[in-house]
Design an enzyme around this catalytic site. Sequence first.
Site, PDB file in Angstrom:
ATOM      1  CG  LEU A  27      -5.602  -3.965 -13.418  1.00  0.00           C
ATOM      2  CD1 LEU A  27      -4.550  -5.063 -13.513  1.00  0.00           C
ATOM      3  CD2 LEU A  27      -6.265  -3.988 -12.040  1.00  0.00           C
ATOM      4  CB  ALA A  28      -8.399  -1.417 -17.519  1.00  0.00           C
ATOM      5  CB  ALA A  56       0.917   1.240  -9.636  1.00  0.00           C
ATOM      6  CD1 TRP A  57       0.477   4.607  -7.574  1.00  0.00           C
ATOM      7  CD2 TRP A  57      -0.152   6.444  -6.502  1.00  0.00           C
ATOM      8  NE1 TRP A  57       1.285   5.626  -8.002  1.00  0.00           N
ATOM      9  CE2 TRP A  57       0.925   6.760  -7.365  1.00  0.00           C
ATOM     10  CE3 TRP A  57      -0.722   7.452  -5.730  1.00  0.00           C
ATOM     11  CZ2 TRP A  57       1.444   8.044  -7.467  1.00  0.00           C
ATOM     12  CZ3 TRP A  57      -0.199   8.732  -5.843  1.00  0.00           C
ATOM     13  CH2 TRP A  57       0.868   9.015  -6.685  1.00  0.00           C
ATOM     14  N   GLY A  60      -5.316  -1.915  -0.828  1.00  0.00           N
ATOM     15  CA  GLY A  60      -6.127  -2.964  -0.234  1.00  0.00           C
ATOM     16  C   GLY A  60      -5.960  -4.306  -0.922  1.00  0.00           C
ATOM     17  N   GLY A  61      -6.343  -4.369  -2.199  1.00  0.00           N
ATOM     18  CA  GLY A  61      -6.245  -5.619  -2.928  1.00  0.00           C
ATOM     19  C   GLY A  61      -7.385  -5.760  -3.914  1.00  0.00           C
ATOM     20  CD  GLU A 126      -9.916  -3.566   1.731  1.00  0.00           C
ATOM     21  OE1 GLU A 126     -10.652  -2.942   0.939  1.00  0.00           O
ATOM     22  OE2 GLU A 126      -8.704  -3.697   1.547  1.00  0.00           O
ATOM     23  CG  HIS A 243      -9.409   6.355   0.944  1.00  0.00           C
ATOM     24  ND1 HIS A 243      -9.078   6.365   2.281  1.00  0.00           N
ATOM     25  CD2 HIS A 243      -9.299   5.064   0.550  1.00  0.00           C
ATOM     26  CE1 HIS A 243      -8.788   5.136   2.675  1.00  0.00           C
ATOM     27  NE2 HIS A 243      -8.920   4.325   1.639  1.00  0.00           N
ATOM     28  NE  ARG A 289     -12.863   2.851   0.504  1.00  0.00           N
ATOM     29  CZ  ARG A 289     -12.068   2.460  -0.486  1.00  0.00           C
ATOM     30  NH1 ARG A 289     -12.290   2.918  -1.708  1.00  0.00           N
ATOM     31  NH2 ARG A 289     -11.078   1.636  -0.259  1.00  0.00           N
ATOM     32  CG  HIS A 348      -9.613   6.484  -3.186  1.00  0.00           C
ATOM     33  ND1 HIS A 348      -8.235   6.373  -3.197  1.00  0.00           N
ATOM     34  CD2 HIS A 348     -10.103   5.223  -3.070  1.00  0.00           C
ATOM     35  CE1 HIS A 348      -7.904   5.098  -3.089  1.00  0.00           C
ATOM     36  NE2 HIS A 348      -9.015   4.376  -3.028  1.00  0.00           N
ATOM     37  CD  GLU A 372     -10.731   6.080 -10.974  1.00  0.00           C
ATOM     38  OE1 GLU A 372     -11.125   6.998 -10.246  1.00  0.00           O
ATOM     39  OE2 GLU A 372      -9.581   5.593 -10.884  1.00  0.00           O
ATOM     40  NE  ARG A 383     -13.723   2.049  -5.748  1.00  0.00           N
ATOM     41  CZ  ARG A 383     -12.744   1.691  -4.907  1.00  0.00           C
ATOM     42  NH1 ARG A 383     -12.496   0.405  -4.694  1.00  0.00           N
ATOM     43  NH2 ARG A 383     -12.038   2.596  -4.288  1.00  0.00           N
ATOM     44  CB  SER A 388     -11.412  -0.060  -8.084  1.00  0.00           C
ATOM     45  OG  SER A 388     -10.375  -0.312  -7.156  1.00  0.00           O
TER      46      SER A 388
END
Length: 550
Positions: A27-28, A56-57, A60-61, A126, A243, A289, A348, A372, A383, A388
């Site tokens: 993503l970054a 991609a995994w 949550g969002g 969440e 996680h 968490r 995680h 990350e 976090r 993230s």
Amino acid sequence: MAVRSDQFVPAQSARGVDDVVILGGGLAGLFCALKLAPRPVTIISNAPIGEGASSAWAQGGIAAAVTEDDTAEAHMADTIAVGGGLCQDKIVAMMTAEAGRRVRDLLSYGVPFDKDLEGRLAVSREAAHSASRVVRVRGDMAGRAIMDALVAAVRQTPSIRVIEGFLGESLITEGKFVTGVMARRRGGLERLAFQAPAVVLASGGIGHLYAVTTNPGEANGHGIGMAARAGAVIADAEFVQFHPTALDVGRDPAPLATEALRGEGATLINSAGERFMQAVHPLMELAPRDIVARAIFRERAAGRGAFLDCRSAVGASFADRFPTVHAACLAAGIDPVTDPIPVAPAEHYHMGGVLTDANGRTSLDGLWAAGEVASTGAHGANRLASNSLLEAVVFAARIAEDIQGLMPTPRTAYWEALDDEPGLPSQRNQEERAAISILRQTMSDLVGVERDEAGLRLALARIAAAETRVQRTSIRNMMIAGKIVAAAALQRKESRGAHFRKDAPEADPAQAKRSYLTLDQVNAAAAAATAAHPNALTGVTSAVAAGETA
């Protein structure tokens, strides 16, 4: 050390002129490349872009205050509250303030975020959020949907060149400047040197340094190892988030049971059907968490097991509302509609990484970092859920803006020296597989959910011993990353956020500050540990030592 620019033989560039080299196709990296367009950019990825990315995994969002009854200030307050006193307030304020703009950017790239009947973004809540502010796609498919949209946009952008199947090994330096990346073809010996006035490290996290993780194999700490070898400062490396609810079904990586399930009312029970979080924290299943992960860890250690019970909260609608988790359960022979799901903590997310400032600049000139692999100060010691993806796009955009004034320098080169040392490749590969297995089991056993001084010293000695079996630079980067995390955890003699020391279970106000390490300091700690444990691998099982679990 890094590779000097005079150590390779120049060759003709494959195409055009590059202003920026980005290592990482997650993503970054993709978001930064799109924000830099039409400036020439090369993305180097060891897997097809989007495929090996932890983003991609993500189920949550992305957290953002996008509704009328929420504010960036409230989002900031929640982030800081979870961060264990180590969040950089100004960084968090900037990140949460820019969240809405970055969500709109993602919409413009075609991300199909869930919307209500009136066309407004639908949000969910969440753990540790004071409001519903997590923007999702079909319940648990946000990461995949975001990456699919960005991959399509990148492939349609002519200024972006994508080099797939190459693994970053070293940073190229000229004096105090980082001027490029040395990469090796995955599974082969061919090396290429990519030079540019700006290098962006977006190589992901450290998940696969652990035997139990929710991350893909590409998340193996290479970026931290590369940066440390080049002299970069590493920050907050001891803070590793586990996680709480990975599916305990013997798969590597472990499938993830998204936190959104607990947000929808799913409960945690043991084998006797007891809801154990009621006695642990007022927020019960929605506690931070690290607290939930330790509670599950202890239930399992006591032989009572831990299960996520979704039967009442989700029930028959499971397949429609959480298709990814539903499919993973069915693949393991579990029907989450009628059966509790066995769960265990799994590595995680890494809050630590290469130290950066508000614009993503590292301590090395010419090197930026995002995602990350970076430590921005936004997450502190722990976090907040769904921050993230937000951090990745916010800092990727800021890096792109920071780089705008750079002029292109066209150089791409071919590295002719081979990676092999004398000896049988099969023998080398077997030894390196054994080293990786030792590393992963050591990290899970001794640098995991709960730690102590004796275990951390043994971990450092064991990883250092395993490192002597390694010849490939890429695997040495993994060993270095593991030593960095263990050394940072040894250095912090307290418990804070995701870092829990059994021998120092309380937070120490005097240690409420970020930690910083260089590779020289890490190697000194490893040398001292090795002197105390000269036979560190004696306790390693024969199966691990032989590489049979690699």
